[in-house]
Design a protein around this motif. Structure first.
Motif, PDB file in Angstrom:
ATOM      1  N   MET A  39      10.917  21.240  19.065  1.00  0.00           N
ATOM      2  CA  MET A  39      11.732  20.849  17.909  1.00  0.00           C
ATOM      3  C   MET A  39      12.175  22.050  17.067  1.00  0.00           C
ATOM      4  O   MET A  39      13.325  22.138  16.685  1.00  0.00           O
ATOM      5  N   PRO A  40      11.242  23.039  16.779  1.00  0.00           N
ATOM      6  CA  PRO A  40      11.684  24.209  16.021  1.00  0.00           C
ATOM      7  C   PRO A  40      12.816  24.949  16.714  1.00  0.00           C
ATOM      8  O   PRO A  40      13.762  25.397  16.078  1.00  0.00           O
ATOM      9  N   GLN A  41      12.728  25.065  18.068  1.00  0.00           N
ATOM     10  CA  GLN A  41      13.781  25.757  18.791  1.00  0.00           C
ATOM     11  C   GLN A  41      15.105  25.003  18.692  1.00  0.00           C
ATOM     12  O   GLN A  41      16.167  25.610  18.572  1.00  0.00           O
ATOM     13  N   THR A  42      15.048  23.666  18.753  1.00  0.00           N
ATOM     14  CA  THR A  42      16.256  22.865  18.605  1.00  0.00           C
ATOM     15  C   THR A  42      16.885  23.081  17.239  1.00  0.00           C
ATOM     16  O   THR A  42      18.107  23.226  17.110  1.00  0.00           O
ATOM     17  N   ALA A  43      16.040  23.124  16.211  1.00  0.00           N
ATOM     18  CA  ALA A  43      16.541  23.376  14.858  1.00  0.00           C
ATOM     19  C   ALA A  43      17.135  24.768  14.749  1.00  0.00           C
ATOM     20  O   ALA A  43      18.166  24.965  14.097  1.00  0.00           O
ATOM     21  N   ASP A  44      16.489  25.750  15.377  1.00  0.00           N
ATOM     22  CA  ASP A  44      16.999  27.127  15.350  1.00  0.00           C
ATOM     23  C   ASP A  44      18.352  27.214  16.059  1.00  0.00           C
ATOM     24  O   ASP A  44      19.259  27.912  15.599  1.00  0.00           O
ATOM     25  N   LEU A  45      18.467  26.503  17.186  1.00  0.00           N
ATOM     26  CA  LEU A  45      19.728  26.509  17.923  1.00  0.00           C
ATOM     27  C   LEU A  45      20.840  25.876  17.097  1.00  0.00           C
ATOM     28  O   LEU A  45      21.950  26.420  17.013  1.00  0.00           O
ATOM     29  N   ALA A  46      20.564  24.724  16.505  1.00  0.00           N
ATOM     30  CA  ALA A  46      21.570  24.051  15.680  1.00  0.00           C
ATOM     31  C   ALA A  46      21.994  24.934  14.512  1.00  0.00           C
ATOM     32  O   ALA A  46      23.180  25.007  14.170  1.00  0.00           O
ATOM     33  N   SER A  47      21.033  25.617  13.916  1.00  0.00           N
ATOM     34  CA  SER A  47      21.349  26.522  12.802  1.00  0.00           C
ATOM     35  C   SER A  47      22.198  27.693  13.266  1.00  0.00           C
ATOM     36  O   SER A  47      23.154  28.091  12.586  1.00  0.00           O
ATOM     37  N   ALA A  48      21.879  28.231  14.443  1.00  0.00           N
ATOM     38  CA  ALA A  48      22.644  29.362  14.981  1.00  0.00           C
ATOM     39  C   ALA A  48      24.087  28.965  15.272  1.00  0.00           C
ATOM     40  O   ALA A  48      25.031  29.694  14.944  1.00  0.00           O
ATOM     41  N   VAL A  49      24.255  27.800  15.901  1.00  0.00           N
ATOM     42  CA  VAL A  49      25.603  27.323  16.227  1.00  0.00           C
ATOM     43  C   VAL A  49      26.403  27.074  14.949  1.00  0.00           C
ATOM     44  O   VAL A  49      27.589  27.419  14.858  1.00  0.00           O
ATOM     45  N   SER A  50      25.757  26.467  13.971  1.00  0.00           N
ATOM     46  CA  SER A  50      26.438  26.187  12.704  1.00  0.00           C
ATOM     47  C   SER A  50      26.880  27.475  12.018  1.00  0.00           C
ATOM     48  O   SER A  50      28.009  27.581  11.522  1.00  0.00           O
ATOM     49  N   LYS A  51      25.997  28.472  11.999  1.00  0.00           N
ATOM     50  CA  LYS A  51      26.354  29.757  11.391  1.00  0.00           C
ATOM     51  C   LYS A  51      27.486  30.438  12.159  1.00  0.00           C
ATOM     52  O   LYS A  51      28.401  31.010  11.563  1.00  0.00           O
ATOM     53  N   ALA A  52      27.410  30.378  13.492  1.00  0.00           N
ATOM     54  CA  ALA A  52      28.458  31.004  14.310  1.00  0.00           C
ATOM     55  C   ALA A  52      29.803  30.340  14.065  1.00  0.00           C
ATOM     56  O   ALA A  52      30.834  31.012  13.975  1.00  0.00           O
ATOM     57  N   ARG A  53      29.782  29.018  13.943  1.00  0.00           N
ATOM     58  CA  ARG A  53      31.034  28.305  13.699  1.00  0.00           C
ATOM     59  C   ARG A  53      31.632  28.704  12.344  1.00  0.00           C
ATOM     60  O   ARG A  53      32.838  28.949  12.240  1.00  0.00           O
ATOM     61  N   ARG A  54      30.792  28.779  11.332  1.00  0.00           N
ATOM     62  CA  ARG A  54      31.291  29.147   9.997  1.00  0.00           C
ATOM     63  C   ARG A  54      31.750  30.597   9.939  1.00  0.00           C
ATOM     64  O   ARG A  54      32.704  30.932   9.252  1.00  0.00           O
ATOM     65  N   ARG A  55      31.081  31.442  10.687  1.00  0.00           N
ATOM     66  CA  ARG A  55      31.393  32.869  10.635  1.00  0.00           C
ATOM     67  C   ARG A  55      32.612  33.241  11.478  1.00  0.00           C
ATOM     68  O   ARG A  55      33.457  34.039  11.050  1.00  0.00           O
ATOM     69  N   LEU A  56      32.717  32.681  12.669  1.00  0.00           N
ATOM     70  CA  LEU A  56      33.720  33.127  13.630  1.00  0.00           C
ATOM     71  C   LEU A  56      35.012  32.318  13.602  1.00  0.00           C
ATOM     72  O   LEU A  56      36.105  32.892  13.682  1.00  0.00           O
ATOM     73  N   ILE A  57      34.896  30.990  13.535  1.00  0.00           N
ATOM     74  CA  ILE A  57      36.078  30.156  13.728  1.00  0.00           C
ATOM     75  C   ILE A  57      37.151  30.371  12.657  1.00  0.00           C
ATOM     76  O   ILE A  57      38.342  30.477  12.992  1.00  0.00           O
ATOM     77  N   PRO A  58      36.824  30.441  11.360  1.00  0.00           N
ATOM     78  CA  PRO A  58      37.899  30.665  10.386  1.00  0.00           C
ATOM     79  C   PRO A  58      38.677  31.958  10.633  1.00  0.00           C
ATOM     80  O   PRO A  58      39.906  31.984  10.491  1.00  0.00           O
ATOM     81  N   PHE A  59      37.972  33.008  11.022  1.00  0.00           N
ATOM     82  CA  PHE A  59      38.644  34.286  11.288  1.00  0.00           C
ATOM     83  C   PHE A  59      39.511  34.199  12.542  1.00  0.00           C
ATOM     84  O   PHE A  59      40.683  34.628  12.543  1.00  0.00           O
ATOM     85  N   LEU A  60      38.966  33.633  13.621  1.00  0.00           N
ATOM     86  CA  LEU A  60      39.749  33.476  14.854  1.00  0.00           C
ATOM     87  C   LEU A  60      40.927  32.536  14.631  1.00  0.00           C
ATOM     88  O   LEU A  60      42.008  32.729  15.201  1.00  0.00           O
ATOM     89  N   PHE A  61      40.710  31.533  13.810  1.00  0.00           N
ATOM     90  CA  PHE A  61      41.761  30.591  13.432  1.00  0.00           C
ATOM     91  C   PHE A  61      42.927  31.338  12.788  1.00  0.00           C
ATOM     92  O   PHE A  61      44.097  31.137  13.134  1.00  0.00           O
ATOM     93  N   LEU A  62      42.621  32.238  11.860  1.00  0.00           N
ATOM     94  CA  LEU A  62      43.662  33.027  11.196  1.00  0.00           C
ATOM     95  C   LEU A  62      44.410  33.907  12.195  1.00  0.00           C
ATOM     96  O   LEU A  62      45.649  34.000  12.160  1.00  0.00           O
ATOM     97  N   LEU A  63      43.673  34.537  13.106  1.00  0.00           N
ATOM     98  CA  LEU A  63      44.314  35.391  14.112  1.00  0.00           C
ATOM     99  C   LEU A  63      45.282  34.591  14.978  1.00  0.00           C
ATOM    100  O   LEU A  63      46.380  35.059  15.297  1.00  0.00           O
ATOM    101  N   TYR A  64      44.873  33.371  15.352  1.00  0.00           N
ATOM    102  CA  TYR A  64      45.718  32.578  16.238  1.00  0.00           C
ATOM    103  C   TYR A  64      46.942  32.025  15.516  1.00  0.00           C
ATOM    104  O   TYR A  64      47.994  31.849  16.122  1.00  0.00           O
ATOM    105  N   ILE A  65      46.813  31.752  14.222  1.00  0.00           N
ATOM    106  CA  ILE A  65      47.994  31.358  13.454  1.00  0.00           C
ATOM    107  C   ILE A  65      49.056  32.448  13.544  1.00  0.00           C
ATOM    108  O   ILE A  65      50.230  32.191  13.822  1.00  0.00           O
ATOM    109  N   VAL A  66      48.632  33.691  13.324  1.00  0.00           N
ATOM    110  CA  VAL A  66      49.567  34.817  13.368  1.00  0.00           C
ATOM    111  C   VAL A  66      50.128  34.994  14.770  1.00  0.00           C
ATOM    112  O   VAL A  66      51.331  35.227  14.954  1.00  0.00           O
TER     113      VAL A  66
END
Length: 421
Positions: free
Chosen positions: A1-28
């Motif tokens: 269970m701790p590993q599942t929580a760690d994975l979910a947290s990692a994915v959530s952080k990656a989504r917040r960190r990477l997607i908005p920036f990549l989103f901006l690049l693709y708009i351009v």
């Protein structure tokens, strides 16, 4: 269970960190690729370009884009996304801005060819990059979130491009020249930013905790090993029949997407009789509908784990709306049907790319993704040229829209042949 929580947290952080920036690049990226559709409202008359000549020049982008796509993505896999994406953005931004110096059909053809060569590898490079960060069960919504940039470019780019066209005559430049200049320069600036802002792999992410990094890396490694070695090499990926089938499916999407992108302003100009700025505002509506469909379908596909029928049903809806739009000429019904067409088309992308990225692994992933995107983007030449040819030959877009309405569902039917692994 701790590993599942760690994975979910990692994915959530990656989504917040990477997607908005990549989103901006693709708009351009997408705006620089298709802003010629708005420039054409003034440029075609100024340069004496017929509908067919314009369509050929717009489509030539995809000739060089396809030719350099696989080599570019293989280089990206070897030198890293951060360096290569920065190189791509800086060079395409320079070429896009230099479109302002075009003086005739030959120059138009040359610059569109160079733009395709410069941008080759950007989209499949980002898709490959996302496979290094997000587990498969998270990918449809992640790709959909990233790819809504295409639609955001239409939502924002329409009014902005229409406004830039109103600068006609300022400092001796035509409105279409201002459009290319001011929409090309952001790519150069953002290309420099990429060098400092893009984290290459989860192992390099100082913004993840040690437990989060370990959980994410382990999950991705387990998924990768579960699929075996059949598509890990360049040769294996390029020789995989399922990769080629998905490439044929993807061909139908750019046919519709770029037929819409390059000709929507002129279709709406005819239907509305409005000013360039009004056409820009109206053109945002189909893209807004598409964004809603893309996000909703991506989430539903991830929740159910089903991909193929999500693509097929969306293709049927989009194709029917494209075909139906050929039989109306006034603004309101045209806008409703074209919005429905974009909703169906956009809804295909998230589930499709999740299906496609599950086929290839290792180094072969870069080549396999690029192959699918390359073959698919031949459709980016076919769609706009088809509508331009039909427009010059018949004086109407109707037969072209019907053709697109037939081609898109064919892709939906083909995807049902791609067996789930």
């Amino acid at each position: 269970m701790p590993q599942t929580a760690d994975l979910a947290s990692a994915v959530s952080k990656a989504r917040r960190r990477l997607i908005p920036f990549l989103f901006l690049l693709y708009i351009v990226a997408y705006l620089d690729r298709v802003n010629v559709g708005f420039a054409a409202l003034q440029m075609n008359e100024a340069l004496g370009l017929s509908a067919q000549t314009y369509a050929l020049g717009a489509g030539i982008f995809f000739v060089s884009y396809v030719a350099f796509e696989i080599p570019s993505n293989v280089v990206l896999a070897r030198v890293g996304a951060r360096l290569w994406i920065a190189r791509i953005m800086i060079t395409w931004g320079i070429v896009s801005a230099a479109m302002m110096f075009v003086r005739g059909a030959t120059g138009f053809f040359v610059m569109r060819f160079l733009l395709g060569a410069a941008e080759a590898g950007f989209f499949p490079g980002i898709i490959f990059y996302l496979t290094r960060w997000f587990p498969e069960r998270e990918r449809a919504r992640t790709v959909a979130a990233f790819m809504t940039a295409v639609l955001a470019a239409g939502i924002v780019g329409g009014p902005v491009s229409g406004a830039l066209l109103t600068l006609h005559g300022a400092y001796g430049l035509a409105g279409w020249q201002w459009l290319f200049l001011l929409e090309g320069l952001p790519a150069v600036v953002l290309g420099v930013v990429v060098l400092g802002a893009l984290t290459e792999r989860p192992e390099d992410a100082a913004w993840l905790s040690t437990r989060e990094r370990t959980a994410l890396v382990r999950c991705l490694a387990v998924e990768s090993s579960a699929h075996g070695d059949q598509t890990r090499t360049l040769a294996a990926a390029l020789g995989n029949g399922r990769v080629w089938l998905l490439a044929l499916v993807y061909f139908t999407l750019p046919v519709a997407l770029y037929a819409m992108s390059f000709w929507l302003p002129q279709i709406l100009k005819i239907a509305s009789g409005g000013s360039d700025f009004e056409v820009g505002v109206l053109s945002a509506i189909p893209y807004l509908c598409g964004a809603i469909g893309m996000v909703a379908t991506g989430r539903h596909s991830d929740r159910t784990g089903e991909r193929r029928w999500h693509v097929a049903i969306a293709a049927a809806v989009g194709g029917a709306a494209f075909a139906a739009s050929a039989f109306v000429s006034t603004l309101a019904p045209s806008l409703v049907l074209l919005s429905l067409a974009m909703l169906g088309l956009a809804s295909m992308f998230g589930p499709f790319w999740t299906l496609a990225t599950g086929v290839v692994r290792g180094v072969g992933a870069a080549a396999g993704i690029a192959l699918i995107n390359s073959v698919g983007n031949i459709g980016g030449f076919v769609g706009p040229y088809l509508l331009g040819y039909v427009r010059d030959t018949t004086g109407s877009f109707a037969a072209g829209l019907i053709s697109v309405g037939i081609i898109l569902p064919l892709g939906g039917a083909l995807v049902l042949l791609a067996r789930d692994e």
